[in-house]
Design a protein around this motif. Structure first.
Motif, short mmCIF file in Angstrom:
data_model
loop_
_atom_site.label_atom_id
_atom_site.label_comp_id
_atom_site.label_asym_id
_atom_site.label_seq_id
_atom_site.Cartn_x
_atom_site.Cartn_y
_atom_site.Cartn_z
N UNK A 39 -0.07 -7.29 0.74
CA UNK A 39 -0.52 -7.46 2.13
C UNK A 39 -1.23 -6.23 2.67
N UNK A 40 -1.27 -5.16 1.91
CA UNK A 40 -1.93 -3.95 2.39
C UNK A 40 -3.43 -4.01 2.14
N UNK A 41 -4.16 -3.28 2.95
CA UNK A 41 -5.61 -3.26 2.81
C UNK A 41 -6.30 -3.39 4.14
N UNK A 42 -7.58 -3.68 4.11
CA UNK A 42 -8.42 -3.70 5.30
C UNK A 42 -9.01 -5.08 5.53
N UNK A 78 -8.98 -19.43 -6.19
CA UNK A 78 -7.56 -19.43 -5.86
C UNK A 78 -7.23 -18.10 -5.17
N UNK A 79 -6.94 -18.18 -3.90
CA UNK A 79 -6.89 -16.98 -3.06
C UNK A 79 -5.59 -16.20 -3.19
N UNK A 80 -5.62 -15.00 -2.60
CA UNK A 80 -4.42 -14.20 -2.44
C UNK A 80 -3.57 -14.79 -1.31
N UNK A 81 -2.53 -14.07 -0.90
CA UNK A 81 -1.58 -14.63 0.07
C UNK A 81 -2.16 -14.81 1.47
N UNK A 82 -3.36 -14.29 1.70
CA UNK A 82 -3.98 -14.47 3.02
C UNK A 82 -4.70 -15.80 3.14
N UNK A 83 -4.93 -16.48 2.04
CA UNK A 83 -5.53 -17.81 2.08
C UNK A 83 -7.04 -17.80 2.01
N UNK A 84 -7.58 -18.94 1.65
CA UNK A 84 -9.02 -19.06 1.41
C UNK A 84 -9.85 -18.97 2.69
N UNK A 85 -9.20 -19.12 3.87
CA UNK A 85 -9.93 -19.05 5.13
C UNK A 85 -9.84 -17.68 5.80
N UNK A 86 -9.18 -16.74 5.17
CA UNK A 86 -9.18 -15.35 5.64
C UNK A 86 -10.60 -14.81 5.48
N UNK A 87 -11.09 -14.06 6.47
CA UNK A 87 -12.50 -13.68 6.49
C UNK A 87 -12.91 -12.93 5.22
N UNK A 244 -8.92 5.01 -9.23
CA UNK A 244 -8.55 5.30 -7.84
C UNK A 244 -8.53 4.06 -6.96
N UNK A 245 -8.12 2.94 -7.55
CA UNK A 245 -7.96 1.71 -6.77
C UNK A 245 -6.51 1.26 -6.87
N UNK A 246 -6.11 0.43 -5.90
CA UNK A 246 -4.76 -0.11 -5.87
C UNK A 246 -4.81 -1.63 -5.77
N UNK A 247 -3.65 -2.25 -5.90
CA UNK A 247 -3.55 -3.71 -5.82
C UNK A 247 -4.22 -4.20 -4.53
N UNK A 248 -5.07 -5.21 -4.66
CA UNK A 248 -5.77 -5.77 -3.50
C UNK A 248 -7.18 -5.27 -3.34
N UNK A 249 -7.63 -4.34 -4.20
CA UNK A 249 -8.95 -3.72 -4.02
C UNK A 249 -10.09 -4.74 -4.05
N UNK A 250 -9.94 -5.82 -4.80
CA UNK A 250 -11.04 -6.76 -4.98
C UNK A 250 -11.26 -7.67 -3.78
N UNK A 251 -10.31 -7.66 -2.83
CA UNK A 251 -10.48 -8.48 -1.63
C UNK A 251 -10.34 -7.70 -0.33
N UNK A 252 -9.63 -6.56 -0.37
CA UNK A 252 -9.34 -5.85 0.89
C UNK A 252 -9.65 -4.36 0.77
N UNK A 253 -10.84 -4.04 0.31
CA UNK A 253 -11.23 -2.65 0.11
C UNK A 253 -11.34 -1.91 1.45
N UNK A 254 -11.25 -0.59 1.35
CA UNK A 254 -11.40 0.28 2.52
C UNK A 254 -12.90 0.48 2.78
N UNK A 255 -13.43 -0.03 3.89
CA UNK A 255 -14.88 0.07 4.14
C UNK A 255 -15.37 1.49 4.34
N UNK A 256 -14.45 2.44 4.57
CA UNK A 256 -14.84 3.84 4.76
C UNK A 256 -14.74 4.66 3.48
#
Length: 280
Positions: A39-42, A78-87, A244-256
């Motif tokens: 659930x962590x990320x941006x 097949x989406x992560x726990x945020x679902x296919x309609x998460x932006x 230097x990436x963590x779990x979730x990088x492919x969907x919730x990367x840090x834009x900064x």
């Protein structure tokens, strides 16, 4: 009492999934269960271009290719726990469509994604929220919905289309399951959860693994074991790890963070390229 054809199909698919799941669960685990890493990320910003359609009774994010030549190509998302309609997931699906694919992401959470219940550290908004119960409920729903939905998508686009499957975190399980059938030409996943050795040994389709360097759910020893299994069983695969990436990088990367953004984009580009290899 006479059962409807849909009910009969659902029962058959459920039995098949239980049989597969029992075998998979009895196999050594390689990718772990849900943690706060999921659930962590941006949250990203942008305008989604797809639409909400209903397929096999399930709300589905559908985005059509901006251009198409030759064979019709389809991605089952097949989406992560945020679902296919998460932006974030919508924008990712939109990207795949820009590469010439029909992209469909089912809402196997049925309007109840994890983001409605917890913050990014898995702290519940409601102190009475039961995370374990939510995960179990969501897996049961998906186990029933996914096989019927897969079949309906294939019916929608026909037998001549080239089908591919990609799963993220929670969704990796379903890309691996369908990757063990003839219903797709290739499969992929990024930062997976809930996978066992059996998922890699029974796989029959080419697999792309897009992985984070630091991932408690799919750590280096597990990734190495997965590669060993794929190699020993003469599977077709490609394995990439982003530093230097963590779990979730492919969907919730840090834009900064330039490395985080590049890794997310390169992962998506790699998935599209992998599917192109087997769909063109």
């Amino acid at each position: 009492m006479m059962l409807s054809s849909r009910a009969v199909l659902g029962f058959i698919f459920a039995l098949s999934w239980v049989s597969f799941a029992f075998g998979a669960l009895s196999s050594p685990a390689l990718a772990g269960a849900l943690t706060k890493n999921c659930t962590q990320g941006w949250r990203h910003s942008g305008t989604a271009t797809g639409k909400n359609v209903t397929i096999a009774g399930v709300s589905t994010y559908l985005v059509e290719p901006t251009h198409r030549t030759g064979t019709k190509k389809v991605i089952l998302f097949y989406s992560d726990v945020f679902g296919s309609f998460f932006i974030n997931n919508q924008l990712l699906q939109d990207y795949f469509a820009s590469q010439g694919y029909y992209v469909l992401g089912l809402d196997y959470f049925f309007g109840d994604p994890i983001g409605l219940h917890v913050d990014q550290d898995l702290h519940p908004f409601d102190p009475n929220f039961d995370l374990t119960a939510w995960v179990e409920k969501s897996r049961r729903q998906a186990a029933q919905a996914v096989p019927i939905w897969n079949k309906a998508v294939r019916k929608r686009y026909g037998p001549k289309a080239k089908y591919n499957a990609v799963g993220y975190c929670f969704g990796a399980l379903y890309s691996m399951e369908i990757g063990a059938t003839d219903d797709v030409v290739a499969a992929a996943f990024a930062h997976p959860g809930d996978l066992t050795e059996a998922h890699f040994t029974i796989l029959t389709k080419p697999l792309l693994m897009s992985c984070a360097e630091i991932d408690q759910m799919f750590p280096t020893p597990s990734r190495n074991r997965a590669v060993d299994l794929l190699t020993e069983n003469n599977k077709t695969y490609h394995y990439q790890v982003f530093s230097n990436t963590t779990h979730g990088f492919a969907t919730r990367s840090n834009p900064d963070d330039p490395n985080s953004v590049w890794s997310m984009r390169e992962s998506a580009r790699s998935v599209a390229g992998w599917f192109d290899r087997f769909s063109n």
